[in-house]
Design a protein around this motif. Sequence first.
Motif, PDB file in Angstrom:
ATOM      1  N   GLU A  82      44.005  33.505  38.330  1.00  0.00           N
ATOM      2  CA  GLU A  82      44.647  34.769  37.953  1.00  0.00           C
ATOM      3  C   GLU A  82      44.391  35.782  38.742  1.00  0.00           C
ATOM      4  O   GLU A  82      43.231  36.270  38.497  1.00  0.00           O
ATOM      5  CB  GLU A  82      44.625  34.757  36.266  1.00  0.00           C
ATOM      6  N   ARG A  83      45.202  36.236  39.738  1.00  0.00           N
ATOM      7  CA  ARG A  83      44.859  37.049  40.747  1.00  0.00           C
ATOM      8  C   ARG A  83      44.234  38.347  40.111  1.00  0.00           C
ATOM      9  O   ARG A  83      43.056  38.955  40.539  1.00  0.00           O
ATOM     10  CB  ARG A  83      45.884  37.578  41.597  1.00  0.00           C
ATOM     11  N   GLU A  84      44.814  39.133  39.258  1.00  0.00           N
ATOM     12  CA  GLU A  84      44.589  40.426  38.712  1.00  0.00           C
ATOM     13  C   GLU A  84      43.172  40.136  37.924  1.00  0.00           C
ATOM     14  O   GLU A  84      42.526  41.006  38.168  1.00  0.00           O
ATOM     15  CB  GLU A  84      45.763  40.685  37.499  1.00  0.00           C
ATOM     16  N   ILE A  85      42.852  39.111  37.426  1.00  0.00           N
ATOM     17  CA  ILE A  85      41.662  38.741  36.704  1.00  0.00           C
ATOM     18  C   ILE A  85      40.351  38.726  37.632  1.00  0.00           C
ATOM     19  O   ILE A  85      39.309  39.580  37.610  1.00  0.00           O
ATOM     20  CB  ILE A  85      41.727  37.865  35.464  1.00  0.00           C
ATOM     21  N   GLU A 113      40.350  39.944  40.563  1.00  0.00           N
ATOM     22  CA  GLU A 113      40.190  41.128  41.430  1.00  0.00           C
ATOM     23  C   GLU A 113      39.317  42.143  40.521  1.00  0.00           C
ATOM     24  O   GLU A 113      38.658  42.822  41.077  1.00  0.00           O
ATOM     25  CB  GLU A 113      41.489  41.741  41.778  1.00  0.00           C
ATOM     26  N   ILE A 114      39.651  42.141  39.254  1.00  0.00           N
ATOM     27  CA  ILE A 114      38.731  42.872  38.434  1.00  0.00           C
ATOM     28  C   ILE A 114      37.451  42.735  38.409  1.00  0.00           C
ATOM     29  O   ILE A 114      36.387  43.452  38.515  1.00  0.00           O
ATOM     30  CB  ILE A 114      39.520  43.051  36.953  1.00  0.00           C
ATOM     31  N   THR A 136      40.098  29.586  43.864  1.00  0.00           N
ATOM     32  CA  THR A 136      41.274  29.783  42.708  1.00  0.00           C
ATOM     33  C   THR A 136      41.848  28.211  42.574  1.00  0.00           C
ATOM     34  O   THR A 136      42.904  28.225  41.709  1.00  0.00           O
ATOM     35  CB  THR A 136      42.639  30.535  43.545  1.00  0.00           C
ATOM     36  N   LYS A 142      38.353  35.352  27.162  1.00  0.00           N
ATOM     37  CA  LYS A 142      39.490  36.445  27.545  1.00  0.00           C
ATOM     38  C   LYS A 142      40.186  36.766  26.453  1.00  0.00           C
ATOM     39  O   LYS A 142      40.570  35.853  25.720  1.00  0.00           O
ATOM     40  CB  LYS A 142      40.401  35.756  28.814  1.00  0.00           C
TER      41      LYS A 142
END
Length: 229
Positions: free
Chosen positions: A11-14, A16-17, A33, A102
């Motif tokens: 999951e890209r957003e996770i 990146e965070i 990924t 999560k």
Amino acid sequence: MTDRILIVEDEREIAEILTLYVENAGFEVARATSFQEAVRQHAQFQPDLMLLDIGLPGGDGLDVLGSVRRRVDTPVIMVTAVDDEVTKLSSLRIGADDYVVKPFNPSEVVERIRAVLRRTRGARVRRLLSVGHIEIDLDARTATCGPPGKRTRLPLTPSEFGILAHLATSPRRAFSRAELLEAVAPDSDAYDRVVDSHVSNLRQKLAAVGCADVIEPVRGIGYRLWAEP
């Protein structure tokens, strides 16, 4: 030396965070990924700790954990949306060092990274391989060559270090190219002959510090380490 963290998250957003917080905490970060990329990146990047999601394209994070545990003892923190006791216990049984569900607080994940690194390093005995004038520190991932007190550190790539370390596990044994490729890049689609290129560079670097001819080609098979004191 900066600790290396491999973040395995599709999951890209996770991702990146996590990357932002982990890098801001002073760590070096690499990302993967998918199942295949995770295994490949682990072998190439050689992280000090891995944050590992369970649900991944192409495979299961638990399979990645099992693959890693069969080769090395890299600390692993599972970071997943799967919140059930069976999966958590399975992860810990296979060898996970911690388990984060999560949604999570990224600052807490950073603190867990620090805690796991402190704990695992405190319990870990320094692992050294010594063959002739070559000394290999498996935890620091460094290799030196020369007589005691006059050793020179070798500027090796991850693949070159992996090949040298694998050869040093059984001095004088002939290893096939396929065995050496599996040691440094499991699940790689590269041809066995790519090992020849890595070994050629490795032999040049050894020769440059006075350790020429310690790696010998074995006709029809591959290579062996023959380092005389």
